[in-house]
Design an enzyme around this catalytic site. Sequence first.
Site: not given
Ligand code: PMP
Length: 286
Positions: A150
């Site tokens: 991320k």
């Molecule tokens: N994919 C991407 C590219 C994201 O930025 C996010 C948001 N964090 C997610 C999936 C979903 O992840 P999460 O459920 O941990 O927020």
Amino acid sequence: MATIWIDGEWHDRASAKVSVFDHGLLYGDGVFEGIRVYSGKVFRLREHLERIYDCAKAIDLTIPIAPDEFGRIIEEAVRRSGLQEAYIRPIVTRGVGDLGIDPRKCPKPTVIVIVDGISIWPPERYEQGLSVITAGTPIPHREALSPRVKSLNYLCHAMAKLEANNAGADEALMLDSSGHLAEGTGQNLFVLKRNVLRTPPLSAGILAGVTRGAVMELAVAAGISVREELLNRFDVYTADEAFLTGTASEIAPIRSYDGRPIGSGKRGPVTKDLMARFRRLVGSEA
Ligand code: PMP
């Protein structure tokens, strides 16, 4: 009220500033998280902390504080904000360096925690469903900029979102370089067909969403079989139901994809049930 912690100092929105020489700004060199607060309590903090430390490790960035301390700062930021329902954005950048790209020129990573609100789509979308298109911009190749990190490099995601905006759609799905469906611009993807819920595997090169994990647990508890499988656009076109998951987005039904109605063209019953279960889960962990 928005509350910000930067390297040991507390700020409000107006006073929170970072250096123009920070490599997070100059090169997108850094990692971040997105975490929700429900009823004043941080949802799945430990999982989010694990992810940011893993992501930092993957880019060879040492977070200069221990996970417990990071957690305490996050909790304190929420407390100071006075917000009961909030969104937290922890960020760790390579730090302040010079105008060259060399990370060795950045002696100290910058650590930031922002607490504020967030809203991705208007509330009615959670009942009507989203219109979604396929983005022409693919997700970065997993060995170039791993989508499992991320990172502060969200330009491809921003371009995909811009494509959705230009098409008058709510959201875009990004393909990987082999044409499989990867994820939304900030969400993981699920499709339901004949009571089997499918989502792309992590090895496809997607972010290991915390919401994705929670939804998989909830679906299993609801007696739905869950499979991690590579998906094609065909699988969404022909799904009975489809939805996106993410911390900011929570569970968002998809009503149309590339102009085709999904299932009945309305939020499906399984999606509705999972949304209710998710609400209870965040309430119970709060
Ligand atoms: N994919 C991407 C590219 C994201 O930025 C996010 C948001 N964090 C997610 C999936 C979903 O992840 P999460 O459920 O941990 O927020």
